[in-house]
Design a protein around this motif. Sequence first.
Motif, PDB file in Angstrom:
ATOM      1  N   SER A 159       0.859  -1.154  -0.116  1.00 25.31           N
ATOM      2  CA  SER A 159      -0.041   0.099   0.126  1.00 25.31           C
ATOM      3  C   SER A 159       0.890   1.283  -0.064  1.00 25.31           C
ATOM      4  O   SER A 159       1.748   1.117   0.503  1.00 25.31           O
ATOM      5  CB  SER A 159      -0.875   0.109   1.229  1.00 25.31           C
ATOM      6  OG  SER A 159      -0.204   0.152   2.473  1.00 25.31           O
ATOM      7  N   PHE A 160       0.126   2.484  -0.541  1.00 28.83           N
ATOM      8  CA  PHE A 160       0.837   3.754  -0.188  1.00 28.83           C
ATOM      9  C   PHE A 160      -0.071   4.447   0.829  1.00 28.83           C
ATOM     10  O   PHE A 160      -1.311   4.076   0.846  1.00 28.83           O
ATOM     11  CB  PHE A 160       1.063   4.246  -1.702  1.00 28.83           C
ATOM     12  CG  PHE A 160      -0.417   4.888  -2.290  1.00 28.83           C
ATOM     13  CD1 PHE A 160      -0.746   6.116  -2.278  1.00 28.83           C
ATOM     14  CD2 PHE A 160      -0.865   3.770  -3.100  1.00 28.83           C
ATOM     15  CE1 PHE A 160      -1.998   6.492  -2.965  1.00 28.83           C
ATOM     16  CE2 PHE A 160      -2.074   4.383  -3.633  1.00 28.83           C
ATOM     17  CZ  PHE A 160      -2.523   5.598  -3.737  1.00 28.83           C
ATOM     18  N   PRO A 177       2.329  12.603  -0.313  1.00 34.02           N
ATOM     19  CA  PRO A 177       3.766  13.045  -0.342  1.00 34.02           C
ATOM     20  C   PRO A 177       4.847  12.025  -0.835  1.00 34.02           C
ATOM     21  O   PRO A 177       5.476  11.364   0.033  1.00 34.02           O
ATOM     22  CB  PRO A 177       3.939  13.222   1.129  1.00 34.02           C
ATOM     23  CG  PRO A 177       2.969  12.190   1.791  1.00 34.02           C
ATOM     24  CD  PRO A 177       1.758  12.166   0.829  1.00 34.02           C
ATOM     25  N   ASP A 178       4.813  11.865  -2.103  1.00 36.94           N
ATOM     26  CA  ASP A 178       5.654  10.501  -2.743  1.00 36.94           C
ATOM     27  C   ASP A 178       6.128  11.092  -4.053  1.00 36.94           C
ATOM     28  O   ASP A 178       5.604  11.870  -4.834  1.00 36.94           O
ATOM     29  CB  ASP A 178       4.739   9.370  -2.846  1.00 36.94           C
ATOM     30  CG  ASP A 178       5.583   8.302  -2.946  1.00 36.94           C
ATOM     31  OD1 ASP A 178       6.713   8.168  -3.335  1.00 36.94           O
ATOM     32  OD2 ASP A 178       5.057   7.083  -2.520  1.00 36.94           O
ATOM     33  N   LYS A 236       4.498  16.885  -8.671  1.00 36.50           N
ATOM     34  CA  LYS A 236       4.536  18.240  -8.582  1.00 36.50           C
ATOM     35  C   LYS A 236       3.154  18.703  -8.005  1.00 36.50           C
ATOM     36  O   LYS A 236       2.751  19.619  -7.200  1.00 36.50           O
ATOM     37  CB  LYS A 236       4.487  18.804 -10.009  1.00 36.50           C
ATOM     38  CG  LYS A 236       5.893  18.765 -10.628  1.00 36.50           C
ATOM     39  CD  LYS A 236       5.897  19.570 -12.054  1.00 36.50           C
ATOM     40  CE  LYS A 236       7.525  19.197 -12.435  1.00 36.50           C
ATOM     41  NZ  LYS A 236       7.403  20.094 -13.827  1.00 36.50           N
ATOM     42  N   THR A 237       2.111  17.929  -8.298  1.00 34.56           N
ATOM     43  CA  THR A 237       0.642  18.337  -7.843  1.00 34.56           C
ATOM     44  C   THR A 237       0.210  17.186  -6.904  1.00 34.56           C
ATOM     45  O   THR A 237      -0.481  16.009  -7.560  1.00 34.56           O
ATOM     46  CB  THR A 237      -0.476  18.228  -8.796  1.00 34.56           C
ATOM     47  OG1 THR A 237       0.165  19.340  -9.977  1.00 34.56           O
ATOM     48  CG2 THR A 237      -1.786  18.781  -8.546  1.00 34.56           C
ATOM     49  N   GLY A 271      -7.648   3.249  -4.779  1.00 35.70           N
ATOM     50  CA  GLY A 271      -6.483   3.747  -5.950  1.00 35.70           C
ATOM     51  C   GLY A 271      -5.342   2.753  -5.940  1.00 35.70           C
ATOM     52  O   GLY A 271      -5.123   1.897  -5.266  1.00 35.70           O
ATOM     53  N   MET A 272      -4.506   3.161  -7.022  1.00 35.74           N
ATOM     54  CA  MET A 272      -3.266   2.452  -7.330  1.00 35.74           C
ATOM     55  C   MET A 272      -2.273   3.407  -7.719  1.00 35.74           C
ATOM     56  O   MET A 272      -2.645   4.619  -8.649  1.00 35.74           O
ATOM     57  CB  MET A 272      -3.734   1.535  -8.347  1.00 35.74           C
ATOM     58  CG  MET A 272      -2.567   0.758  -8.724  1.00 35.74           C
ATOM     59  SD  MET A 272      -2.897  -0.766  -9.921  1.00 35.74           S
ATOM     60  CE  MET A 272      -3.864   0.112 -11.161  1.00 35.74           C
ATOM     61  N   ASN A 273      -1.083   3.188  -7.260  1.00 36.24           N
ATOM     62  CA  ASN A 273      -0.029   4.122  -8.051  1.00 36.24           C
ATOM     63  C   ASN A 273       0.816   3.531  -9.055  1.00 36.24           C
ATOM     64  O   ASN A 273       0.590   2.460  -9.175  1.00 36.24           O
ATOM     65  CB  ASN A 273       1.118   4.964  -6.745  1.00 36.24           C
ATOM     66  CG  ASN A 273       1.900   3.604  -6.143  1.00 36.24           C
ATOM     67  OD1 ASN A 273       1.913   2.713  -6.777  1.00 36.24           O
ATOM     68  ND2 ASN A 273       2.111   4.021  -4.932  1.00 36.24           N
TER      69      ASN A 273
END
Length: 800
Positions: free
Chosen positions: A338-339, A362-363, A762-763, A785-787
């Motif tokens: 997970s993130f 924050p990644d 950036k965003t 969600g998923m990164n």
Amino acid sequence: MVSKRICRTVAMAVAVTFGVTVQAQKLDEALGKLGEEYQPERAYLHFDKGAYSPGETIWFKAYLQAGIFPSDISKNFYVDWTDGTGLVLFHTTTPLLEGTAKGSFDIPSTYKGQVIHVRAYTSWMKNFDTVFFYNKDLRVVQAKDAATAVKKTEVNLQFLPEGGDMIAGLKSRVAFKATDQWGKPVFVKGKITNAAGELVDTFKAVHDGMGTVEIETKAGDSYTATYTGADGQPKTVKLPELKTVGATLSVNGYGARRSFLVERTADAPDNFKTLYIMATLQQQLIYRAKVDLTESAAIGGSMPVGNLPSGLVNITLFDANWVPVAERITFVNNHNYSFKPTIEVVGDTRKRAKSFIDIDVPDTVSANMSISVTDLNAGADTSDNIVSHLLLTSDLRGYIHNPAFYFKNESDSLQKYLDLVMLTSGWRRINWQDIANNKMPDIKYRRDSSYLSFSGKVFGATPIQIREAANINLIMKSRDSSTSLNFLPLRPDGSFSDPSMLFFDTLKVYYQFNKIRDMASRVAVSFSNGLLPVPYRIGDLPPVANLVIFDTSGNARIRLLANEQARLTKLLQTTTLEGVTVRSKAKSPMQILDDKYANGLFKGDGYQFDVMNDVVAQSSFSVFQYLQGRVAGLQINNTGTGGQPSATWRGSNTSFFLDEMPVDAQQLSNIPMADVAYIKVMRPPFFGSFGGGSGGAIAVYTRRGGDVKSEPGKGLDSKEIAGYTKFKQFYSPNYAVADSRHEQPDVRSTLYWNPYVLTDPKTHRISLEFYNSDITKKMRVVIEGMNKEGRLVHFEQIVD
């Protein structure tokens, strides 16, 4: 490619390799090819809520993984929306962007079923076992549910030896699983006796109908389980028969290591004295060891798993000839899946008040999320989520009850319960015999490496005609009346294409040939969008489909909201139609068609098809292909004797009519679907047929002059072609600005739905806002969600 990234990730684990043989090297190479070129995809759908009422919209966001990363294999995503019998109500086709897609489905206001079944997949997924398609039943709460007799519970008790077999003379750990006729777990307890009726052990379910029992087996013996059935009477189940020789594989442990014990029978042949263990994760080799049992009948070992990605590890025991003799799966949860964004919900449950959601990721890795905010009691399904599905249930066969439970915390008790799931569930097996022979899966569906593409082919033209025509001229008109022109060159085989064309909804395509204007009337032209065909019905629904839905407080709340919305809609219609007197019942479109075309005996009851307004019909090659599977009892063979199609009903030949004149099958097959307006299939017996019509009849009616509307391209041949399903935007009212729609009562159960909340380095901070309805007192906020690294997030919060 995805699989290369998996290799780099699992390489962090300590892969122990001893005694590498030529056969082992061949398996390594074949396994590497399997993981590199044949990685299956897994899909998960986030819905705005878990229950709906007729007339509502179902909103969804799809997430797709291959291995442990977002899938880059497919570009198109398909969803079949069916009733409880598998009849397809609607088919959604959407483009995939970085392993995600969005869409919606409007439940018909006249729908009477209690479930909408959802089946989602990609073209690539159809190359593998279809049991791994995404399947889910969504509740549909009717204004008044039909009374249903409650059936008595039927207990199905299974005993499943660890590793696959019980071996005579060896101690066996045997798992058991008790379910009802719908696949739901039931509590069970009982005893196990041997062939002489002597007590061997007792057993009792410890979690969701599951448990284990240890049995000291004896050669020549057999074992029977006795338990109490739902009717209070004793029931018996035979345990699997003993194998006389062989080896067992037992796996234990949680956390950073898995211990294993391999034991063989004392009189085992030589091929059981040198054994091998291989472990894989997402079809990638993570561990291999040689097990020497020449001097001892049992040996143990330990497998490091602490550096692996979380997921299912498949452990296989091979004999000396590399033939698999035992197999076991274990779930490795290293809590690295997970993130963790910072999420702050500032909710206000006052009437039409504004609420806020702030998300900070924050990644340095981009994230792709979806958000739903609903009335708390408007039907939530918390049994499964993006984490439990993509990590667990998507790799297991059959129904897993409440999989989200196993990811609630990091306690040892949950890990023990999860191991019971491992012992009692089927999984995505690797066919080691095929791998040993370097035989890869049979690929019938190509990788969807491109989005929807426009193409076609001219049939019936000579090479000289195609060369002289040079181009095909196309006038394309969409449903919003926008028109575009396209001129495509013809290849020597008559084909043409425009891979850059991307379109939604339906296009009507008028065509003519550049230099031979009358050629269109002498040839056939087919168009294709490159997508999978729309199914009419799907079979083999999962056993949990069509469950009887009993009333709950959640159902009552949904019913209250639906009834209130229906009352307001009716009130608005009554106000609008005030003073209008209805003197006769309007005819349905099918009745109008039947009155226009059918006469005499042909006006009887039958199956009716409005071909002019059916996109599927326009993409069919013939009447017989279009009707195949659409009429219960009618059997159609499109490849009959001499290539001529045929049809039978109740064992008798079906009669064919064209504009109510008898014809043969070949004549009917040659009619272009673009010329057909209406098809009617009469049930047997049809007395308008010669000999009494014991096989029924198919009546085809061609278009008449009044069927063609005046529009651009009039006079040219035309066909319709379906594109991606048109996107529908979720309406979220903004009560801070004046709007006439705000004068109506607000009884929304889904307050906010946003399928694409995107962040990047950036965003990385997103602020969202939405307004409450008139009636919601408590809200449920769900974020999934998923990164880009395939890590997942599931967040849920109640606001009151």
